[in-house]
Design an enzyme around this catalytic site. Structure first.
Site, PDB file in Angstrom:
ATOM      1  N   GLY A  76     -34.983 -14.087  27.923  1.00 36.72           N
ATOM      2  CA  GLY A  76     -36.052 -13.519  28.737  1.00 36.72           C
ATOM      3  C   GLY A  76     -37.391 -13.687  28.048  1.00 36.72           C
TER       4      GLY A  76
ATOM      5  N   ASN B 168     -33.258  -9.821  25.008  1.00 33.61           N
ATOM      6  CA  ASN B 168     -34.309  -9.157  25.778  1.00 33.61           C
ATOM      7  C   ASN B 168     -34.143  -9.327  27.286  1.00 33.61           C
ATOM      8  OD1 ASN B 168     -37.182  -8.113  26.302  1.00 33.61           O
ATOM      9  ND2 ASN B 168     -37.317 -10.222  27.052  1.00 33.61           N
TER      10      ASN B 168
ATOM     11  N   TYR C  12     -28.956   0.829  35.985  1.00 31.48           N
ATOM     12  CA  TYR C  12     -29.810   0.340  34.892  1.00 31.48           C
ATOM     13  C   TYR C  12     -29.578   1.169  33.635  1.00 31.48           C
ATOM     14  CZ  TYR C  12     -34.109  -0.827  32.335  1.00 31.48           C
ATOM     15  OH  TYR C  12     -35.010  -1.221  31.380  1.00 31.48           O
TER      16      TYR C  12
ATOM     17  N   ALA D 196     -26.979   2.933  32.820  1.00 32.02           N
ATOM     18  CA  ALA D 196     -25.630   2.702  32.300  1.00 32.02           C
ATOM     19  C   ALA D 196     -25.579   1.411  31.484  1.00 32.02           C
ATOM     20  CB  ALA D 196     -24.634   2.638  33.448  1.00 32.02           C
TER      21      ALA D 196
ATOM     22  N   LYS E 142     -28.085  -0.113  29.933  1.00 32.44           N
ATOM     23  CA  LYS E 142     -28.859   0.024  28.699  1.00 32.44           C
ATOM     24  C   LYS E 142     -28.171   0.959  27.709  1.00 32.44           C
ATOM     25  CE  LYS E 142     -32.315  -2.736  29.653  1.00 32.44           C
ATOM     26  NZ  LYS E 142     -32.531  -3.973  28.859  1.00 32.44           N
TER      27      LYS E 142
END
Length: 246
Positions: A12, A90, A155, A157, A159
């Site tokens: 990313g 990332n 999201y 979960a 992370k």
């Protein structure tokens, strides 16, 4: 860590936090592998910027959710640059949705991109790092992975899983001379926050003790510290870059 002739792989890496990380690591002397999927043009522009500044960079475009593609690209990076010293996981996506509205496809896309992608990339570079008994892995998580975010359950979960993977892998790789850490940004000015209106951004700023929204450079600074010699005795940690929000 002696950065001479080492490669830093940044997934990313074409924009936002990834772009800032690429620029900082190039300034530290790394050859930067800018990894992207749909932002090839921006990645190429960034590579040119790094090269014009006297650094070394190359773009690698692939789908991070394709494990075979990931393995092939990481092997190619190792061959072209000679040695992968740093991996910054990332790449990620964000999405707001009520829990009851999250479909199977939404859930799998979130987990595949934000968690499985990091797993695939880490698994692909580890044989090189273990062979040399050296390497640094930095995962970009989120404050919502630490605290949970309303309307961002999938999201959060993903992370949170990334933070857990960081802590567990650090214990496994310590004897191999490899450090594994997490950086968890708070609210940062990137494409992920561009859809918020002015009132929402002001509310988020007011919730931050430093009374400002973070920048990609704030996150890149934490990454730069971890990959430097100053971060050599730090592993298994989740470094919050959130202005005191949490």
């Amino acid at each position: 860590m002696n950065t001479k002739a080492k490669a830093a792989v940044v997934t990313g890496g074409a924009k936002g936090i990834g772009e800032a990380v690429c620029l900082r690591l190039a300034a530290q002397g790394f050859s930067v592998a800018i990894c992207c999927n749909t932002s090839r043009e921006k990645a190429e522009a960034l590579a040119c910027k790094i090269k014009n500044g006297g650094g070394n960079a190359m773009v690698f475009s692939f789908d991070i959710t394709d494990s075979e593609a990931v393995t092939a690209v990481m092997t190619d990076i190792e061959r072209r640059f000679g040695e992968i010293g740093v991996l910054v996981n990332n790449a990620g996506i964000a999405q707001q949705s009520l829990f009851t509205d999250i479909t199977d496809d939404m859930w799998h896309r979130m987990i595949d991109t934000n968690l499985s992608g990091a797993f695939y990339c880490t698994r692909a570079v580890l044989p090189f790092m273990i062979h040399r008994k050296a390497g640094k892995i930095i995962n970009i998580a989120s404050v919502w992975g630490e605290t949970g975010g309303s309307c961002e359950v999938h999201y959060s979960a993903a992370k949170a899983g990334l933070i857990g993977m960081t802590k567990a892998l650090a214990k496994e790789l310590g004897l191999s001379g490899i450090t594994v850490n997490c950086v968890s940004p708070g609210v940062i000015l990137t494409d992920m926050t561009s859809h918020f209106d002015e009132n929402t951004m002001n509310e988020l700023k007011n919730e931050t003790p430093l009374n400002r929204i973070g920048t990609p450079e704030d996150v890149a600074g934490a990454v730069a510290f971890l990959v430097s010699a100053d971060g050599d005795f730090i592993t298994g940690q989740d470094i919050p870059v959130n202005g005191g929000m949490y």
